[in-house]
Scaffold this motif. Structure first.
Motif, PDB file in Angstrom:
ATOM      1  N   GLU A 235       0.819  -1.206   0.000  1.00 57.56           N
ATOM      2  CA  GLU A 235       0.000   0.000   0.000  1.00 57.56           C
ATOM      3  C   GLU A 235       0.852   1.256   0.000  1.00 57.56           C
ATOM      4  O   GLU A 235       1.941   1.283   0.580  1.00 57.56           O
ATOM      5  CB  GLU A 235      -0.921   0.028   1.229  1.00 57.56           C
ATOM      6  CG  GLU A 235      -2.152  -0.815   1.087  1.00 57.56           C
ATOM      7  CD  GLU A 235      -3.202  -0.439   2.111  1.00 57.56           C
ATOM      8  OE1 GLU A 235      -3.872   0.596   1.926  1.00 57.56           O
ATOM      9  OE2 GLU A 235      -3.343  -1.178   3.098  1.00 57.56           O
ATOM     10  N   HIS A 247      -7.158   2.706   4.543  1.00 63.17           N
ATOM     11  CA  HIS A 247      -6.015   1.802   4.469  1.00 63.17           C
ATOM     12  C   HIS A 247      -6.345   0.466   5.121  1.00 63.17           C
ATOM     13  O   HIS A 247      -7.294   0.349   5.906  1.00 63.17           O
ATOM     14  CB  HIS A 247      -4.806   2.417   5.161  1.00 63.17           C
ATOM     15  CG  HIS A 247      -4.154   3.518   4.390  1.00 63.17           C
ATOM     16  ND1 HIS A 247      -3.408   3.296   3.251  1.00 63.17           N
ATOM     17  CD2 HIS A 247      -4.134   4.859   4.583  1.00 63.17           C
ATOM     18  CE1 HIS A 247      -2.960   4.441   2.789  1.00 63.17           C
ATOM     19  NE2 HIS A 247      -3.397   5.413   3.573  1.00 63.17           N
ATOM     20  N   TYR A 251      -1.207  -1.810   7.005  1.00 62.83           N
ATOM     21  CA  TYR A 251      -0.661  -0.464   6.811  1.00 62.83           C
ATOM     22  C   TYR A 251      -0.834   0.369   8.073  1.00 62.83           C
ATOM     23  O   TYR A 251       0.084   1.073   8.500  1.00 62.83           O
ATOM     24  CB  TYR A 251      -1.355   0.214   5.633  1.00 62.83           C
ATOM     25  CG  TYR A 251      -0.850   1.614   5.337  1.00 62.83           C
ATOM     26  CD1 TYR A 251       0.142   1.826   4.383  1.00 62.83           C
ATOM     27  CD2 TYR A 251      -1.364   2.717   6.010  1.00 62.83           C
ATOM     28  CE1 TYR A 251       0.609   3.107   4.116  1.00 62.83           C
ATOM     29  CE2 TYR A 251      -0.903   3.997   5.748  1.00 62.83           C
ATOM     30  CZ  TYR A 251       0.090   4.187   4.799  1.00 62.83           C
ATOM     31  OH  TYR A 251       0.555   5.451   4.550  1.00 62.83           O
TER      32      TYR A 251
END
Length: 523
Positions: A235, A247, A251
Protein backbone atom coordinates in the motif's frame (compact mmCIF):
# COMPACT_ATOMS: atom_id res chain seq x y z
CA UNK A 1 4.82 39.21 -50.71
CA UNK A 2 4.52 42.80 -49.61
CA UNK A 3 6.42 44.46 -46.78
CA UNK A 4 3.34 44.94 -44.64
CA UNK A 5 2.61 41.22 -44.78
CA UNK A 6 6.08 40.35 -43.52
CA UNK A 7 5.87 43.00 -40.83
CA UNK A 8 2.62 41.46 -39.61
CA UNK A 9 4.31 38.09 -39.34
CA UNK A 10 7.10 39.59 -37.27
CA UNK A 11 4.62 41.36 -35.00
CA UNK A 12 2.80 38.09 -34.48
CA UNK A 13 6.08 36.51 -33.44
CA UNK A 14 6.64 39.30 -30.92
CA UNK A 15 3.11 38.91 -29.59
CA UNK A 16 3.63 35.18 -29.11
CA UNK A 17 6.85 35.80 -27.20
CA UNK A 18 5.23 38.50 -25.08
CA UNK A 19 2.24 36.28 -24.31
CA UNK A 20 4.57 33.45 -23.25
CA UNK A 21 6.55 35.75 -20.97
CA UNK A 22 3.35 37.04 -19.35
CA UNK A 23 1.97 33.58 -18.53
CA UNK A 24 2.80 31.88 -15.19
CA UNK A 25 5.57 29.34 -15.50
CA UNK A 26 4.56 25.72 -15.14
CA UNK A 27 5.68 22.23 -16.01
CA UNK A 28 4.39 22.73 -19.62
CA UNK A 29 6.90 25.54 -20.37
CA UNK A 30 9.10 23.21 -22.35
CA UNK A 31 6.29 22.32 -24.75
CA UNK A 32 5.33 25.97 -25.28
CA UNK A 33 8.96 26.92 -25.87
CA UNK A 34 9.27 24.23 -28.54
CA UNK A 35 6.17 25.57 -30.28
CA UNK A 36 7.45 29.15 -30.12
CA UNK A 37 10.86 28.10 -31.43
CA UNK A 38 9.12 26.35 -34.33
CA UNK A 39 7.27 29.57 -35.18
CA UNK A 40 10.52 31.54 -35.21
CA UNK A 41 12.14 28.89 -37.42
CA UNK A 42 9.21 29.14 -39.82
CA UNK A 43 9.61 32.94 -39.99
CA UNK A 44 13.31 32.51 -40.67
CA UNK A 45 12.48 30.06 -43.48
CA UNK A 46 10.04 32.59 -44.97
CA UNK A 47 12.73 35.25 -44.84
CA UNK A 48 15.19 32.98 -46.64
CA UNK A 49 12.54 32.32 -49.29
CA UNK A 50 11.98 36.05 -49.75
CA UNK A 51 15.69 36.66 -50.11
CA UNK A 52 15.80 34.03 -52.87
CA UNK A 53 12.84 35.73 -54.55
CA UNK A 54 14.68 39.07 -54.44
CA UNK A 55 17.71 37.47 -56.02
CA UNK A 56 15.59 35.77 -58.68
CA UNK A 57 13.80 39.02 -59.55
CA UNK A 58 17.02 40.98 -59.55
CA UNK A 59 18.74 38.61 -62.00
CA UNK A 60 16.60 39.48 -65.10
CA UNK A 61 16.91 43.17 -64.33
CA UNK A 62 20.67 42.88 -64.15
CA UNK A 63 20.73 40.95 -67.42
CA UNK A 64 18.58 43.62 -69.09
CA UNK A 65 20.86 46.37 -67.88
CA UNK A 66 23.87 44.50 -69.20
CA UNK A 67 22.20 44.12 -72.61
CA UNK A 68 21.32 47.78 -72.69
CA UNK A 69 24.94 48.68 -72.11
CA UNK A 70 25.92 46.67 -75.19
CA UNK A 71 23.37 48.19 -77.55
CA UNK A 72 23.85 51.80 -76.58
CA UNK A 73 21.51 54.43 -75.22
CA UNK A 74 17.85 53.60 -74.73
CA UNK A 75 14.81 55.69 -74.06
CA UNK A 76 14.55 56.36 -70.30
CA UNK A 77 10.77 56.14 -70.09
CA UNK A 78 10.74 52.87 -71.96
CA UNK A 79 13.47 51.36 -69.70
CA UNK A 80 11.93 52.34 -66.36
CA UNK A 81 8.42 51.02 -67.03
CA UNK A 82 9.29 47.32 -67.44
CA UNK A 83 11.65 47.49 -64.46
CA UNK A 84 8.94 48.91 -62.21
CA UNK A 85 6.54 46.11 -63.16
CA UNK A 86 8.97 43.31 -62.23
CA UNK A 87 10.94 44.83 -59.33
CA UNK A 88 9.97 43.69 -55.75
CA UNK A 89 7.83 46.02 -53.64
CA UNK A 90 10.47 46.22 -50.86
CA UNK A 91 14.02 47.39 -50.52
CA UNK A 92 17.16 45.96 -48.93
CA UNK A 93 16.50 48.21 -45.92
CA UNK A 94 13.14 46.48 -45.46
CA UNK A 95 14.81 43.06 -45.57
CA UNK A 96 17.47 44.18 -43.08
CA UNK A 97 14.79 45.44 -40.70
CA UNK A 98 12.94 42.14 -40.88
CA UNK A 99 16.15 40.24 -40.17
CA UNK A 100 16.73 42.34 -37.07
CA UNK A 101 13.16 41.76 -35.87
CA UNK A 102 13.42 37.99 -36.28
CA UNK A 103 16.85 37.94 -34.61
CA UNK A 104 15.36 39.86 -31.67
CA UNK A 105 12.49 37.34 -31.41
CA UNK A 106 14.98 34.45 -31.52
CA UNK A 107 16.97 36.08 -28.70
CA UNK A 108 13.83 36.31 -26.56
CA UNK A 109 13.04 32.63 -27.21
CA UNK A 110 16.61 31.65 -26.25
CA UNK A 111 16.32 33.67 -23.04
CA UNK A 112 13.06 31.96 -22.11
CA UNK A 113 14.55 28.58 -23.00
CA UNK A 114 17.50 29.20 -20.70
CA UNK A 115 15.22 30.31 -17.86
CA UNK A 116 13.11 27.16 -18.26
CA UNK A 117 16.13 24.86 -18.13
CA UNK A 118 18.45 26.59 -15.66
CA UNK A 119 16.48 29.38 -13.98
CA UNK A 120 14.97 29.42 -10.47
CA UNK A 121 11.79 27.66 -11.65
CA UNK A 122 13.60 25.06 -13.75
CA UNK A 123 12.86 21.51 -12.63
CA UNK A 124 10.20 22.65 -10.15
CA UNK A 125 6.92 20.77 -9.92
CA UNK A 126 4.04 21.22 -7.47
CA UNK A 127 1.43 18.49 -7.49
CA UNK A 128 -1.07 17.17 -5.00
CA UNK A 129 -4.72 16.64 -4.22
CA UNK A 130 -7.55 17.34 -1.80
CA UNK A 131 -9.96 14.59 -0.76
CA UNK A 132 -12.85 15.62 1.51
CA UNK A 133 -14.65 12.60 3.01
CA UNK A 134 -18.17 12.09 4.31
CA UNK A 135 -18.15 9.18 6.78
CA UNK A 136 -20.67 7.33 8.92
CA UNK A 137 -19.37 5.33 11.92
CA UNK A 138 -21.88 2.95 13.48
CA UNK A 139 -20.10 2.27 16.80
CA UNK A 140 -19.25 5.92 17.40
CA UNK A 141 -22.76 6.89 16.20
CA UNK A 142 -21.28 9.78 14.21
CA UNK A 143 -21.60 11.07 10.66
CA UNK A 144 -20.26 14.09 8.86
CA UNK A 145 -17.55 15.48 6.65
CA UNK A 146 -13.92 14.87 7.60
CA UNK A 147 -11.25 17.17 6.27
CA UNK A 148 -8.03 18.31 7.99
CA UNK A 149 -9.46 17.37 11.38
CA UNK A 150 -7.13 14.64 12.66
CA UNK A 151 -6.33 14.75 16.39
CA UNK A 152 -2.55 14.91 16.98
CA UNK A 153 -1.12 11.65 18.27
CA UNK A 154 -4.31 9.61 17.69
CA UNK A 155 -4.43 7.26 14.73
CA UNK A 156 -7.61 5.34 13.86
CA UNK A 157 -8.36 3.23 10.81
CA UNK A 158 -11.34 5.43 9.86
CA UNK A 159 -9.53 8.72 10.54
CA UNK A 160 -5.94 8.27 9.39
CA UNK A 161 -4.55 9.69 6.12
CA UNK A 162 -7.90 10.40 4.44
CA UNK A 163 -9.74 13.69 4.23
CA UNK A 164 -6.58 15.71 3.74
CA UNK A 165 -4.64 18.24 1.71
CA UNK A 166 -1.56 16.76 0.03
CA UNK A 167 1.15 18.92 -1.56
CA UNK A 168 4.19 17.35 -3.23
CA UNK A 169 6.87 19.96 -3.99
CA UNK A 170 9.87 18.67 -5.94
CA UNK A 171 12.86 20.51 -7.36
CA UNK A 172 15.32 18.79 -9.71
CA UNK A 173 18.70 20.46 -10.15
CA UNK A 174 19.67 19.77 -13.74
CA UNK A 175 18.56 17.18 -16.26
CA UNK A 176 19.28 13.54 -16.82
CA UNK A 177 19.68 10.55 -14.50
CA UNK A 178 22.51 12.19 -12.51
CA UNK A 179 20.53 15.28 -11.50
CA UNK A 180 20.01 15.62 -7.71
CA UNK A 181 16.60 16.56 -6.35
CA UNK A 182 14.81 17.70 -3.19
CA UNK A 183 11.25 16.70 -2.36
CA UNK A 184 8.88 17.92 0.36
CA UNK A 185 5.42 16.50 1.02
CA UNK A 186 3.08 18.65 3.12
CA UNK A 187 0.00 17.06 4.69
CA UNK A 188 -1.46 19.16 7.54
CA UNK A 189 -3.14 17.22 10.38
CA UNK A 190 -3.51 14.03 8.38
CA UNK A 191 -0.07 12.84 7.35
CA UNK A 192 2.68 11.12 9.30
CA UNK A 193 3.51 14.51 10.77
CA UNK A 194 0.47 14.22 13.05
CA UNK A 195 2.15 11.30 14.85
CA UNK A 196 5.80 12.34 14.50
CA UNK A 197 7.39 12.96 17.89
CA UNK A 198 10.50 14.77 19.09
CA UNK A 199 13.26 13.33 21.27
CA UNK A 200 11.05 13.34 24.39
CA UNK A 201 8.00 11.89 22.71
CA UNK A 202 6.06 15.13 22.35
CA UNK A 203 3.74 15.31 19.36
CA UNK A 204 4.11 18.65 17.62
CA UNK A 205 1.41 18.26 14.93
CA UNK A 206 4.06 18.52 12.22
CA UNK A 207 2.69 19.24 8.74
CA UNK A 208 5.47 17.33 6.96
CA UNK A 209 5.05 13.76 5.77
CA UNK A 210 8.23 13.57 3.70
CA UNK A 211 11.27 15.82 3.29
CA UNK A 212 14.31 14.36 1.60
CA UNK A 213 17.21 15.04 -0.73
CA UNK A 214 18.26 12.51 -3.39
CA UNK A 215 21.76 12.59 -4.88
CA UNK A 216 22.54 10.06 -7.65
CA UNK A 217 25.93 8.40 -7.24
CA UNK A 218 25.64 6.57 -10.55
CA UNK A 219 22.92 5.63 -13.01
CA UNK A 220 21.91 2.76 -10.71
CA UNK A 221 22.62 4.09 -7.18
CA UNK A 222 21.19 7.07 -5.28
CA UNK A 223 21.95 8.50 -1.84
CA UNK A 224 19.04 9.88 0.20
CA UNK A 225 18.67 11.72 3.49
CA UNK A 226 15.89 13.37 5.48
CA UNK A 227 12.40 12.22 6.45
CA UNK A 228 11.77 9.21 4.22
CA UNK A 229 8.75 6.99 3.61
CA UNK A 230 8.38 3.50 5.00
CA UNK A 231 9.56 0.66 2.77
CA UNK A 232 7.03 -1.92 3.93
CA UNK A 233 4.02 -3.34 2.19
CA UNK A 234 2.16 -2.95 -1.08
CA UNK A 235 0.00 0.00 0.00
CA UNK A 236 0.98 3.61 -0.63
CA UNK A 237 -0.16 6.69 1.23
CA UNK A 238 -1.62 9.18 -1.32
CA UNK A 239 -5.39 8.88 -1.67
CA UNK A 240 -5.30 9.57 -5.42
CA UNK A 241 -3.20 6.43 -5.91
CA UNK A 242 -5.13 4.17 -3.53
CA UNK A 243 -7.66 1.64 -4.79
CA UNK A 244 -9.69 1.94 -1.57
CA UNK A 245 -10.82 4.80 0.65
CA UNK A 246 -9.33 3.55 3.93
CA UNK A 247 -6.02 1.80 4.47
CA UNK A 248 -5.68 -1.86 5.42
CA UNK A 249 -4.99 -3.17 8.91
CA UNK A 250 -1.36 -3.97 8.10
CA UNK A 251 -0.66 -0.46 6.81
CA UNK A 252 -2.30 1.15 9.83
CA UNK A 253 -1.19 -1.08 12.70
CA UNK A 254 1.60 -3.46 11.64
CA UNK A 255 4.05 -1.76 9.30
CA UNK A 256 6.73 0.66 10.59
CA UNK A 257 6.17 4.32 9.81
CA UNK A 258 8.35 6.96 8.17
CA UNK A 259 11.94 7.37 9.30
CA UNK A 260 14.49 10.18 9.68
CA UNK A 261 18.01 9.21 8.60
CA UNK A 262 20.08 8.33 5.56
CA UNK A 263 19.51 5.81 2.81
CA UNK A 264 20.87 4.21 -0.32
CA UNK A 265 18.83 2.70 -3.13
CA UNK A 266 19.69 1.12 -6.44
CA UNK A 267 19.06 -1.54 -9.03
CA UNK A 268 20.90 -3.95 -11.25
CA UNK A 269 21.90 -3.02 -14.79
CA UNK A 270 18.74 -4.57 -16.26
CA UNK A 271 16.41 -2.68 -13.87
CA UNK A 272 14.62 -5.87 -12.86
CA UNK A 273 15.90 -6.06 -9.27
CA UNK A 274 15.70 -3.13 -6.87
CA UNK A 275 16.97 -2.62 -3.33
CA UNK A 276 16.84 0.11 -0.68
CA UNK A 277 18.45 0.51 2.75
CA UNK A 278 17.66 3.13 5.41
CA UNK A 279 19.53 3.83 8.65
CA UNK A 280 18.14 6.31 11.16
CA UNK A 281 16.11 6.94 14.29
CA UNK A 282 13.35 4.66 15.43
CA UNK A 283 10.21 5.06 13.35
CA UNK A 284 8.31 8.35 13.59
CA UNK A 285 11.04 10.05 15.69
CA UNK A 286 12.51 13.32 14.42
CA UNK A 287 15.40 12.98 16.90
CA UNK A 288 17.00 10.26 19.02
CA UNK A 289 14.62 9.27 21.81
CA UNK A 290 15.27 10.55 25.35
CA UNK A 291 13.17 9.21 28.24
CA UNK A 292 12.91 10.74 31.69
CA UNK A 293 14.05 8.42 34.47
CA UNK A 294 14.19 8.51 38.24
CA UNK A 295 16.24 11.11 40.17
CA UNK A 296 16.04 13.63 37.31
CA UNK A 297 18.12 11.45 35.01
CA UNK A 298 17.45 10.50 31.40
CA UNK A 299 18.02 7.47 29.21
CA UNK A 300 18.74 7.74 25.49
CA UNK A 301 18.17 5.39 22.60
CA UNK A 302 21.62 5.21 21.00
CA UNK A 303 20.77 2.27 18.76
CA UNK A 304 19.89 3.21 15.17
CA UNK A 305 17.09 1.48 13.30
CA UNK A 306 17.94 -0.39 10.11
CA UNK A 307 15.31 -1.09 7.48
CA UNK A 308 15.77 -2.59 4.01
CA UNK A 309 13.72 -3.73 1.04
CA UNK A 310 14.33 -5.87 -2.04
CA UNK A 311 12.06 -6.14 -5.09
CA UNK A 312 12.17 -8.45 -8.07
CA UNK A 313 10.24 -7.47 -11.19
CA UNK A 314 11.29 -10.11 -13.70
CA UNK A 315 8.09 -9.61 -15.71
CA UNK A 316 6.15 -6.45 -16.52
CA UNK A 317 3.11 -7.55 -14.52
CA UNK A 318 4.62 -9.19 -11.42
CA UNK A 319 6.56 -7.63 -8.55
CA UNK A 320 7.66 -9.61 -5.51
CA UNK A 321 9.07 -7.69 -2.55
CA UNK A 322 10.39 -8.34 0.92
CA UNK A 323 11.29 -5.82 3.61
CA UNK A 324 12.47 -5.89 7.20
CA UNK A 325 13.24 -3.56 10.11
CA UNK A 326 15.32 -3.99 13.26
CA UNK A 327 16.16 -1.55 16.02
CA UNK A 328 15.22 -0.42 19.52
CA UNK A 329 11.80 1.14 20.05
CA UNK A 330 10.55 3.31 22.92
CA UNK A 331 8.00 1.53 25.14
CA UNK A 332 4.71 3.01 26.21
CA UNK A 333 5.55 3.92 29.83
CA UNK A 334 2.96 5.62 32.04
CA UNK A 335 5.34 5.64 35.03
CA UNK A 336 8.68 6.46 33.41
CA UNK A 337 9.40 9.23 35.92
CA UNK A 338 9.66 6.57 38.64
CA UNK A 339 12.21 4.60 36.63
CA UNK A 340 9.70 1.90 35.61
CA UNK A 341 8.64 1.19 32.05
CA UNK A 342 6.09 -0.67 29.97
CA UNK A 343 2.32 -0.93 30.44
CA UNK A 344 2.75 -2.61 33.83
CA UNK A 345 5.79 -0.54 34.86
CA UNK A 346 7.75 -3.76 35.34
CA UNK A 347 10.57 -3.20 32.81
CA UNK A 348 13.95 -1.79 33.78
CA UNK A 349 14.63 -0.18 30.38
CA UNK A 350 12.42 2.23 28.42
CA UNK A 351 13.43 0.58 25.15
CA UNK A 352 12.75 -2.82 23.61
CA UNK A 353 14.16 -4.65 20.59
CA UNK A 354 11.86 -4.17 17.61
CA UNK A 355 11.90 -6.58 14.68
CA UNK A 356 9.59 -6.71 11.69
CA UNK A 357 9.50 -8.58 8.38
CA UNK A 358 6.99 -8.73 5.55
CA UNK A 359 6.60 -10.04 2.01
CA UNK A 360 4.24 -8.62 -0.59
CA UNK A 361 3.24 -9.41 -4.17
CA UNK A 362 1.69 -7.17 -6.83
CA UNK A 363 0.32 -8.62 -10.06
CA UNK A 364 -1.23 -6.49 -12.81
CA UNK A 365 -2.80 -7.61 -16.06
CA UNK A 366 -4.60 -5.19 -18.33
CA UNK A 367 -7.16 -3.46 -16.06
CA UNK A 368 -6.95 -5.95 -13.20
CA UNK A 369 -4.64 -5.87 -10.16
CA UNK A 370 -4.04 -8.29 -7.28
CA UNK A 371 -2.05 -7.68 -4.10
CA UNK A 372 -1.07 -9.94 -1.22
CA UNK A 373 0.98 -9.35 1.92
CA UNK A 374 2.18 -11.32 4.96
CA UNK A 375 3.47 -9.57 8.11
CA UNK A 376 5.21 -10.54 11.34
CA UNK A 377 6.51 -8.21 14.04
CA UNK A 378 7.51 -8.16 17.68
CA UNK A 379 8.59 -5.72 20.38
CA UNK A 380 10.34 -6.94 23.51
CA UNK A 381 8.62 -5.81 26.74
CA UNK A 382 5.99 -4.08 24.58
CA UNK A 383 2.96 -6.26 25.38
CA UNK A 384 0.23 -5.53 27.91
CA UNK A 385 1.62 -7.92 30.56
CA UNK A 386 5.21 -6.73 30.10
CA UNK A 387 6.25 -9.62 27.87
CA UNK A 388 7.11 -9.57 24.18
CA UNK A 389 4.38 -8.22 21.93
CA UNK A 390 3.97 -10.37 18.82
CA UNK A 391 1.63 -9.75 15.91
CA UNK A 392 1.13 -11.28 12.49
CA UNK A 393 -1.34 -10.71 9.69
CA UNK A 394 -2.26 -10.89 6.06
CA UNK A 395 -3.93 -8.69 3.45
CA UNK A 396 -5.49 -9.66 0.12
CA UNK A 397 -6.74 -7.14 -2.44
CA UNK A 398 -8.35 -7.41 -5.86
CA UNK A 399 -9.20 -4.53 -8.19
CA UNK A 400 -10.54 -4.15 -11.71
CA UNK A 401 -11.59 -1.30 -14.02
CA UNK A 402 -14.08 -1.09 -16.86
CA UNK A 403 -15.90 1.47 -19.01
CA UNK A 404 -19.65 1.84 -19.48
CA UNK A 405 -21.47 3.85 -22.12
CA UNK A 406 -23.58 5.88 -19.70
CA UNK A 407 -21.20 6.41 -16.76
CA UNK A 408 -17.74 6.14 -18.27
CA UNK A 409 -14.72 4.75 -16.43
CA UNK A 410 -15.37 2.78 -13.26
CA UNK A 411 -13.56 0.48 -10.87
CA UNK A 412 -14.24 -1.92 -8.01
CA UNK A 413 -12.02 -3.13 -5.16
CA UNK A 414 -12.40 -5.88 -2.58
CA UNK A 415 -9.93 -6.26 0.31
CA UNK A 416 -9.68 -8.71 3.21
CA UNK A 417 -7.37 -7.99 6.18
CA UNK A 418 -6.51 -10.01 9.28
CA UNK A 419 -4.23 -9.01 12.17
CA UNK A 420 -3.57 -11.23 15.19
CA UNK A 421 -2.37 -9.38 18.30
CA UNK A 422 -3.10 -11.91 21.03
CA UNK A 423 0.34 -12.68 22.51
CA UNK A 424 0.86 -11.56 26.13
CA UNK A 425 -2.25 -9.41 26.06
CA UNK A 426 -1.37 -7.72 22.77
CA UNK A 427 0.10 -4.31 22.13
CA UNK A 428 3.17 -3.14 20.32
CA UNK A 429 4.78 -0.06 18.88
CA UNK A 430 1.96 0.54 16.39
CA UNK A 431 -0.92 -0.67 18.60
CA UNK A 432 -1.33 1.45 21.73
CA UNK A 433 -4.03 0.91 24.35
CA UNK A 434 -6.10 3.36 26.31
CA UNK A 435 -5.97 6.13 23.74
CA UNK A 436 -9.71 6.82 23.77
CA UNK A 437 -10.11 6.90 27.57
CA UNK A 438 -12.11 4.44 29.60
CA UNK A 439 -10.57 0.99 29.83
CA UNK A 440 -6.75 1.38 29.77
CA UNK A 441 -6.30 -2.11 28.29
CA UNK A 442 -8.33 -1.41 25.13
CA UNK A 443 -7.87 0.78 22.06
CA UNK A 444 -11.60 1.15 21.66
CA UNK A 445 -11.65 3.34 18.55
CA UNK A 446 -9.49 0.98 16.48
CA UNK A 447 -10.59 -2.35 17.96
CA UNK A 448 -7.56 -3.83 19.75
CA UNK A 449 -6.96 -5.00 23.28
CA UNK A 450 -8.17 -7.33 26.01
CA UNK A 451 -11.68 -8.58 26.53
CA UNK A 452 -13.06 -5.85 28.86
CA UNK A 453 -14.90 -8.44 30.98
CA UNK A 454 -11.67 -10.44 31.39
CA UNK A 455 -9.85 -7.31 32.50
CA UNK A 456 -12.56 -6.19 34.92
CA UNK A 457 -12.87 -9.62 36.54
CA UNK A 458 -9.12 -10.16 36.79
CA UNK A 459 -7.37 -9.97 40.13
CA UNK A 460 -4.04 -9.45 38.38
CA UNK A 461 -4.63 -6.40 36.12
CA UNK A 462 -5.58 -8.68 33.25
CA UNK A 463 -2.13 -10.24 33.07
CA UNK A 464 -3.66 -13.58 32.06
CA UNK A 465 -5.87 -12.08 29.31
CA UNK A 466 -5.07 -12.25 25.60
CA UNK A 467 -5.26 -9.52 23.01
CA UNK A 468 -7.70 -9.35 20.11
CA UNK A 469 -7.77 -10.86 16.67
CA UNK A 470 -9.00 -8.18 14.28
CA UNK A 471 -10.30 -8.63 10.73
CA UNK A 472 -11.74 -6.22 8.16
CA UNK A 473 -13.70 -6.67 4.94
CA UNK A 474 -13.67 -3.63 2.63
CA UNK A 475 -15.61 -3.04 -0.61
CA UNK A 476 -15.16 0.03 -2.83
CA UNK A 477 -16.80 1.36 -5.97
CA UNK A 478 -14.76 3.98 -7.83
CA UNK A 479 -15.72 6.46 -10.56
CA UNK A 480 -13.33 8.43 -12.80
CA UNK A 481 -15.39 11.24 -14.41
CA UNK A 482 -12.20 13.11 -15.46
CA UNK A 483 -8.46 12.57 -15.30
CA UNK A 484 -8.33 14.80 -12.20
CA UNK A 485 -11.33 13.46 -10.29
CA UNK A 486 -11.92 10.17 -8.45
CA UNK A 487 -15.11 9.47 -6.51
CA UNK A 488 -15.00 6.55 -4.06
CA UNK A 489 -17.84 4.81 -2.23
CA UNK A 490 -16.72 2.42 0.52
CA UNK A 491 -18.40 0.07 2.93
CA UNK A 492 -16.17 -1.53 5.56
CA UNK A 493 -16.96 -4.10 8.25
CA UNK A 494 -14.47 -4.63 11.08
CA UNK A 495 -14.74 -7.41 13.63
CA UNK A 496 -12.77 -8.96 16.51
CA UNK A 497 -12.95 -12.03 18.74
CA UNK A 498 -13.37 -9.76 21.80
CA UNK A 499 -15.80 -6.85 22.31
CA UNK A 500 -13.14 -4.18 21.82
CA UNK A 501 -14.96 -1.59 19.69
CA UNK A 502 -16.15 1.17 21.98
CA UNK A 503 -19.66 2.47 21.31
CA UNK A 504 -21.03 5.94 21.89
CA UNK A 505 -22.71 4.84 25.16
CA UNK A 506 -19.43 3.54 26.62
CA UNK A 507 -20.16 -0.15 26.07
CA UNK A 508 -18.15 -2.42 23.77
CA UNK A 509 -19.05 -4.36 20.65
CA UNK A 510 -17.35 -7.14 18.68
CA UNK A 511 -17.77 -5.28 15.38
CA UNK A 512 -18.09 -1.91 13.72
CA UNK A 513 -19.26 -0.68 10.32
CA UNK A 514 -18.42 2.45 8.40
CA UNK A 515 -19.76 3.84 5.13
CA UNK A 516 -17.94 6.68 3.39
CA UNK A 517 -17.89 8.83 0.27
CA UNK A 518 -14.66 10.47 -0.90
CA UNK A 519 -14.06 13.09 -3.58
CA UNK A 520 -10.45 13.25 -4.76
CA UNK A 521 -9.28 16.12 -6.96
CA UNK A 522 -5.71 15.88 -8.24
CA UNK A 523 -3.79 18.91 -9.46
Amino acid sequence: MKVKHITVLCLLAFEAVAAFAAEPQSTSDANRLKALQAQVNALQANLDSLRKTIAANAAPAAAANAGAANIGPVNTATAVAPASSTAPAFTNDDVQQMREQIANASLKVDTLQEAATSGPLAGLSITGYIDPVYLYNRAQHTAGFQFLNHDPGIYDYYNSTLGDLYLDIKKTFGVGPMAPSAEIVIQPNRGFGSVLSNERGGVGNNILTQAQVSVPLSTTKTFETGLMTSLAGYEIQPSNQMLTLTHGLLYDFSEPGNMVGIGLKGSDATYTHFWQVLLGNEQLRTAGAIVNAANNTTKSNWTPTLTARFDSATTTGLDVGISGTIGRQTLFSPCAAAGEYGYQCNASSPFGLYTYVESDVTYTHDKTQFNAQLDYGQLQKGAWNGGTARWFGTSLLGHTKWTTAGIGRMGATLRLDYLNDTANGGGGSNILYGLSGGDPSVNGTSGFGLDPSCFQNSANKGMECKGAQHYALTADLLFYPTDQIIVKFEYRHDGANHPVFQKSDGSYSRSNDIAALQFVYTF
